[in-house]
Design a protein around this motif. Sequence first.
Motif, short mmCIF file in Angstrom:
data_model
loop_
_atom_site.label_atom_id
_atom_site.label_comp_id
_atom_site.label_asym_id
_atom_site.label_seq_id
_atom_site.Cartn_x
_atom_site.Cartn_y
_atom_site.Cartn_z
N ALA A 48 -6.06 49.36 -99.10
CA ALA A 48 -6.37 48.78 -100.41
C ALA A 48 -5.97 47.32 -100.48
CB ALA A 48 -5.68 49.59 -101.51
N SER A 49 -4.89 46.95 -99.80
CA SER A 49 -4.46 45.56 -99.79
C SER A 49 -5.14 44.75 -98.69
CB SER A 49 -2.94 45.47 -99.61
OG SER A 49 -2.27 46.00 -100.73
N GLU A 50 -5.33 45.39 -97.53
CA GLU A 50 -5.86 44.66 -96.38
C GLU A 50 -7.35 44.39 -96.48
OE1 GLU A 50 -6.50 45.39 -91.58
OE2 GLU A 50 -4.85 46.42 -92.60
N ASP A 51 -8.12 45.36 -96.96
CA ASP A 51 -9.58 45.27 -96.89
C ASP A 51 -10.27 45.18 -98.26
OD1 ASP A 51 -10.63 45.71 -93.92
OD2 ASP A 51 -8.84 46.94 -94.20
N ILE A 52 -9.50 45.32 -99.33
CA ILE A 52 -10.08 45.19 -100.68
C ILE A 52 -9.40 44.05 -101.42
CG2 ILE A 52 -10.42 46.31 -102.91
CD1 ILE A 52 -10.52 48.98 -101.42
N GLY A 53 -8.09 44.10 -101.45
CA GLY A 53 -7.33 43.02 -102.06
C GLY A 53 -7.75 42.74 -103.49
N LEU B 260 -5.45 49.19 -105.35
CA LEU B 260 -4.03 49.43 -105.08
C LEU B 260 -3.41 50.29 -106.17
CD1 LEU B 260 -1.63 48.88 -103.24
CD2 LEU B 260 -1.23 46.75 -104.49
N VAL B 261 -3.80 50.07 -107.42
CA VAL B 261 -3.29 50.86 -108.54
C VAL B 261 -3.68 52.33 -108.36
CG1 VAL B 261 -3.39 51.20 -111.04
CG2 VAL B 261 -3.36 48.88 -110.09
N GLN B 262 -4.91 52.57 -107.93
CA GLN B 262 -5.37 53.95 -107.69
C GLN B 262 -4.52 54.64 -106.62
OE1 GLN B 262 -7.99 56.04 -108.71
NE2 GLN B 262 -8.44 54.72 -110.46
N CYS B 263 -4.19 53.91 -105.55
CA CYS B 263 -3.40 54.50 -104.47
C CYS B 263 -1.98 54.83 -104.93
CB CYS B 263 -3.37 53.54 -103.28
SG CYS B 263 -4.96 53.36 -102.45
N ILE B 264 -1.37 53.92 -105.67
CA ILE B 264 -0.01 54.19 -106.17
C ILE B 264 -0.03 55.36 -107.16
CG2 ILE B 264 1.94 53.21 -107.42
CD1 ILE B 264 1.45 52.10 -104.57
N CYS C 286 -9.20 57.76 -101.89
CA CYS C 286 -10.04 57.51 -100.72
C CYS C 286 -11.45 57.09 -101.16
CB CYS C 286 -10.08 58.76 -99.85
SG CYS C 286 -11.21 58.66 -98.44
N LEU C 287 -12.04 57.85 -102.08
CA LEU C 287 -13.40 57.54 -102.53
C LEU C 287 -13.45 56.22 -103.29
CD1 LEU C 287 -14.56 61.10 -103.66
CD2 LEU C 287 -15.20 59.87 -101.58
N TYR C 288 -12.41 55.93 -104.08
CA TYR C 288 -12.37 54.66 -104.81
C TYR C 288 -12.37 53.48 -103.82
CZ TYR C 288 -11.31 51.29 -108.48
OH TYR C 288 -11.40 50.23 -109.35
N CYS C 289 -11.53 53.58 -102.80
CA CYS C 289 -11.45 52.49 -101.83
C CYS C 289 -12.74 52.35 -101.02
CB CYS C 289 -10.26 52.73 -100.89
SG CYS C 289 -8.65 52.48 -101.66
N ALA C 290 -13.37 53.48 -100.70
CA ALA C 290 -14.61 53.42 -99.93
C ALA C 290 -15.73 52.76 -100.71
CB ALA C 290 -15.02 54.82 -99.49
N ALA D 40 -9.63 38.59 -97.70
CA ALA D 40 -9.14 37.23 -97.94
C ALA D 40 -7.63 37.19 -98.06
CB ALA D 40 -9.80 36.65 -99.19
N ALA D 41 -7.04 38.15 -98.77
CA ALA D 41 -5.58 38.16 -98.91
C ALA D 41 -4.91 38.40 -97.56
CB ALA D 41 -5.16 39.24 -99.91
N TYR D 42 -5.49 39.30 -96.75
CA TYR D 42 -4.94 39.62 -95.43
C TYR D 42 -4.98 38.38 -94.52
CZ TYR D 42 -4.77 41.80 -90.78
OH TYR D 42 -4.46 42.13 -89.50
#
Length: 468
Positions: free
Chosen positions: A326-331, A338-342, A364-368, A375-377
């Motif tokens: 969530a941070s590396e590829d969506i940011g 990231l909120v969904q994962c936490i 998982c589905l939200y991130c996909a 850009a953040a990564y």
Amino acid sequence: MDSIYLDAFKIQDPCDGRRKLFHRRQRTYIEHRMADLFAPDPQDIPAPAAGPLADRLRPQSLEEVVGQRHLTGPDGAIGRMVAAGKLGSIILWGPPGTGKTTIARLLADAVGMRFESISAVFSGVADLKKVFAAARDHRRMGEKTVLFVDEIHRFNRAQQDGFLPYVEDGTVVLVGATTENPSFELNAALLSRAQVLILNRLDASAMEELLARAEAIEAKPLPLDENARAALVASADGDGRFLLNQVETLFSVAGAERLDAAGLSALLHRRMAVYDKDREGHYNLISALHKSLRGSDPQAALYYLARMLTAGEEPLYVLRRITRFASEDIGLADPQALVQCIAAREAYDFLGSPEGELAIVQACLYCATAPKSNAAYKAMGKAWKTAKETGSLMPPKNILNAPTRLMKDIGYGKNYAYDHDAEDGFSGDNYWPEEMAPQTFYAPVERGFEAKIAERIAHWNRLRGERG
């Protein structure tokens, strides 16, 4: 053996190496002749019972090996070795039940070499010393040895190093078999002296060929309909040995009536997928999950998530990897990822398994399906690199706090532009060390929420240019 036959060959001069070797060979010859004289007549030995189906169907030549034509065919590495009559040390890497042991034995036969087999699970240093000593004796008599080491990755680093001198001087030609990635499990020194050959997981056509051979040797068809036959092949998961064991059970216990898929499932236990949580299968699946998420394929991502969780993977481990994604590829393309994962982590802690796994599925589905940006990564990598290169450059004094009179006297905080007092809440001041030009680390993409961030940064850059 009666000592009368041995006394005549006692070594009289232990300093004479040639005489010592001569007498040892003579003694070995007499022992073998005595064993032949007193061996029981083969006709007096009862015939052994039929062995397991997998052993009875073991190929008698490399051409009979199924599913590995890319190695055993005329253009394959093994096919070329046999054609040349020269065998180098190799590592056979592949899943269980794909023919590693069979290929090693047939390869030795094909090039006319002695075959010696040990298992790293049951053997130690003493066993290896005996094998190497025997191989050296046979080499003196002009006979080369193929040493097959099953599960070679089970030997530790020191034991693996022990093979090196015997491989280098030609005492043995090493054929190792492993189900684990040799890059991780075998010494670099050993790998540099051996060719790694990859065996394929047996596909449906190879499995069907095994079924046909089993039906031929049993002289009867399997009591299965078409769907049950396909289910039997699928349950073996590419493992030919497992398939033949299941077939043997079917021939033993099934009646004359053909079974459907449901009947087969009731008769045979379903096999769990191969998955070692600390080995390559673990890393392969988490890599596949990550790549599927990055590729915005929610269906594939859900499949690999299911593969891991149904195989017994720790759910929080998978969720940690999705959170990292969530941070590396969506940011900032979608900060809610990231909120969904936490939130999924909190839900799983609250509900436990299996109810809490649905929250992991949601994350998982939200991130996909979220817009993607690394850009953040990338910004993090550039900033960290620059920070290490520039060392301890002092920030400009105007943005430093001045809690003491001395600090104020030397210019700390002087002429600081308070942004809230500026037009548009933006002063356009310079915040970089005097010895360093302004850098650009973060470059938002034109997707999702980051498109708005890109507009803001462009607006601020324009104002900064106007205000000097």
